[in-house]
Design an enzyme around this catalytic site. Structure first.
Site, short mmCIF file in Angstrom:
data_model
loop_
_atom_site.label_atom_id
_atom_site.label_comp_id
_atom_site.label_asym_id
_atom_site.label_seq_id
_atom_site.Cartn_x
_atom_site.Cartn_y
_atom_site.Cartn_z
N ARG A 62 0.70 -1.15 -0.06
CA ARG A 62 -0.11 -0.10 0.15
C ARG A 62 0.91 1.18 -0.01
NH1 ARG A 62 -2.72 1.87 4.34
NH2 ARG A 62 -2.90 -0.17 5.16
N TYR A 115 -15.17 14.32 -17.68
CA TYR A 115 -15.50 13.17 -17.49
C TYR A 115 -16.47 12.96 -16.42
CZ TYR A 115 -14.86 7.97 -16.70
OH TYR A 115 -15.11 6.66 -16.64
N ASP A 187 -6.10 16.38 -16.74
CA ASP A 187 -6.34 15.19 -16.97
C ASP A 187 -5.85 14.85 -18.34
OD1 ASP A 187 -7.45 12.74 -17.86
OD2 ASP A 187 -9.27 13.08 -16.83
N LYS A 212 -6.81 3.52 -20.12
CA LYS A 212 -7.12 3.82 -21.70
C LYS A 212 -5.73 3.73 -22.46
CE LYS A 212 -10.94 5.06 -19.68
NZ LYS A 212 -11.37 6.41 -19.14
C1 LIG Z 1 -11.83 6.67 -17.99
C2 LIG Z 1 -11.34 8.38 -17.48
C3 LIG Z 1 -11.38 8.78 -16.25
C4 LIG Z 1 -11.45 7.63 -15.32
O1 LIG Z 1 -10.68 6.59 -15.14
P1 LIG Z 1 -10.98 5.32 -14.69
O2 LIG Z 1 -9.65 4.45 -14.89
O3 LIG Z 1 -12.20 4.51 -15.17
O4 LIG Z 1 -11.28 5.48 -13.22
C5 LIG Z 1 -10.88 10.03 -16.12
N1 LIG Z 1 -10.85 10.90 -16.95
C6 LIG Z 1 -10.93 10.67 -18.17
C7 LIG Z 1 -10.68 11.63 -19.33
C8 LIG Z 1 -11.41 9.24 -18.71
O5 LIG Z 1 -11.59 8.94 -20.10
#
Ligand SMILES: *Cc1c(COP(=O)(O)O)cnc(C)c1O
Length: 398
Positions: A62, A115, A187, A212
């Site tokens: 952790r 998101y 992000d 992603k």
């Molecule tokens: C998918 C996504 C998230 C969230 O990510 P997870 O791995 O599903 O928790 C945040 N921001 C963007 C732009 C995303 O496409």
């Protein structure tokens, strides 16, 4: 690798080699998966050295683990930051970063086009702890400056945004925010470090959903936060990740390391496929408009060229005929798959108004930069002529 580093190796070389300057156990080419929860000490004095921070060895997964640390080091280098900390998902990274930078009485400034779960954190979770979220059209120059208050501690943005693909000028936003003492969090999931480096443009923290493009195969959840300030990452790890507990598993860290090796070649193909599909759609009589930062007619083309090196694999478009036509088109696709998420080898298609963005009020979608006729696609790695042929036959059915 250290000699290579002096010569500034390219992105793909870094993605494959950086973050490691020795040999893996038993000479393995690939890093082992340290599938262990805890780590063993020789003696109490050895344990004391590690607990005091005098030695950078491991205590408990952790807190950290060698497979996670290698992934973090690679991400810090690729994002041009100092340090990184990995999380179990993009949302674990995003919520931990926001909670670490804000306290009761502070304000968050962000854009409405976010998101879905991030929007939910801003509008539902943070207010329960006395943190107010203010929304502004950050894609509009001047809006940031006008919306900043003395209580704004964080400006949070996505660029390109989901699903409108609107861009925010990172350098100008960082300059305005820093003048008022606010921290800028970006992000960077859509662009990836291959096409855009927000830290190099002045942002303070970058977050990713590694689920992603970083993983790239639709088989692992993961997240990461990268910053230029190593002390901030130290506090994020020990005061938030360790206590909130959204830790990446060693197996998923290993999958993400594997994904990183091919990030550059995959992004080139995602982007060239996306441009081919976007051009096909833009020339189709049943398509109202196509949103892709790589198209010459994209409204923020100049900004796209200035802050991105390429335009990624996400294309949004509106069909003529509104909601019914969009649904009919999606249901008629044969090769492309209906699914949320993005960045996988498969072309994924979704209807934001019904799926990812269904919480947004229908009658006000225009404020968020899209409509019920909008279809979002994550263009995959198939042969582009096959993706285009699938859209061609589906468009015939509406
Ligand atoms: C998918 C996504 C998230 C969230 O990510 P997870 O791995 O599903 O928790 C945040 N921001 C963007 C732009 C995303 O496409």
């Amino acid at each position: 690798m250290s000699k290579e580093a002096d010569r500034n190796p390219g992105f793909d070389t870094q993605a494959i080699h950086a973050g490691w300057d020795g040999k893996h156990a038993l000479g393995a080419l690939n890093p082992p998966i340290y599938q262990t929860s805890t780590f063993v000490f020789d003696s109490v004095s050895h344990a004391q050295k590690v607990f005091s921070g005098e030695s950078a060895e491991y205590v408990y997964t952790r807190g950290n683990n060698p497979t996670l640390r290698l992934f973090e080091q690679k991400m810090a280098i690729l994002e041009k930051g100092e340090k990184a900390v990995a999380f179990s998902s993009g949302m674990a990274a995003i919520s931990s970063v926001l909670l670490s930078l804000l306290k009761a009485g502070d304000e968050l400034l962000t854009s409405r086009t976010l998101y879905g779960s991030t929007y939910h954190v801003a509008t539902q979770l943070l207010p329960r702890y006395g943190i107010r979220a203010n929304f502004a059209d950050l894609a509009h120059p001047g809006a940031v400056q006008a919306a900043l208050t003395d209580a704004t501690k964080v400006v949070y943005l996505e660029t390109p945004a989901n699903p409108s693909l609107e861009l925010v000028d990172i350098a100008a936003t960082a300059e305005a925010a820093h003048r008022r003492g606010a921290i800028v969090v970006v992000d960077n999931t859509f662009a990836t470090p291959y096409f855009q480096n927000p830290l190099a443009l002045g942002a303070d923290v970058v977050v990713h959903s590694c689920t992603k493009y970083i993983g790239g195969h639709g088989d692992a959840l993961g997240g990461v936060a990268v910053a230029r300030d190593p002390d901030y990452i130290f506090r994020l790890r020990f005061d938030f990740l360790c206590d909130l507990g959204g830790v990446l598993s060693p197996f998923n860290a290993w999958l993400l390391l594997r994904g990183l090796k091919t990030l550059g070649v995959r992004m080139e193909r995602h982007a060239s496929n996306a441009l081919a599909v976007a051009r096909f759609l833009a020339g189709h009589p049943k398509v109202e408009r196509v949103l892709y930062p790589g198209l010459d007619e994209f409204p923020q083309r100049e900004l796209a060229r200035r802050q991105m090196r390429g335009y990624g694999g996400i294309v949004s478009f509106e069909v003529k005929g509104g909601y019914d036509a969009a649904v009919r088109l999606i249901d008629s696709l044969q090769l492309c798959t209906i699914a949320v998420s993005l960045g996988d080898a498969e072309t994924l298609v979704e209807h934001p108004a019904s799926m990812t963005h269904r919480e947004y009020p229908r009658e006000r979608l225009a404020e968020f930069g899209f409509s019920e006729a909008l279809v979002r696609l994550s263009v995959g790695l198939e042969n582009p002529e096959d993706i285009i042929a699938d859209f061609d036959q589906a468009l015939r059915r509406i």
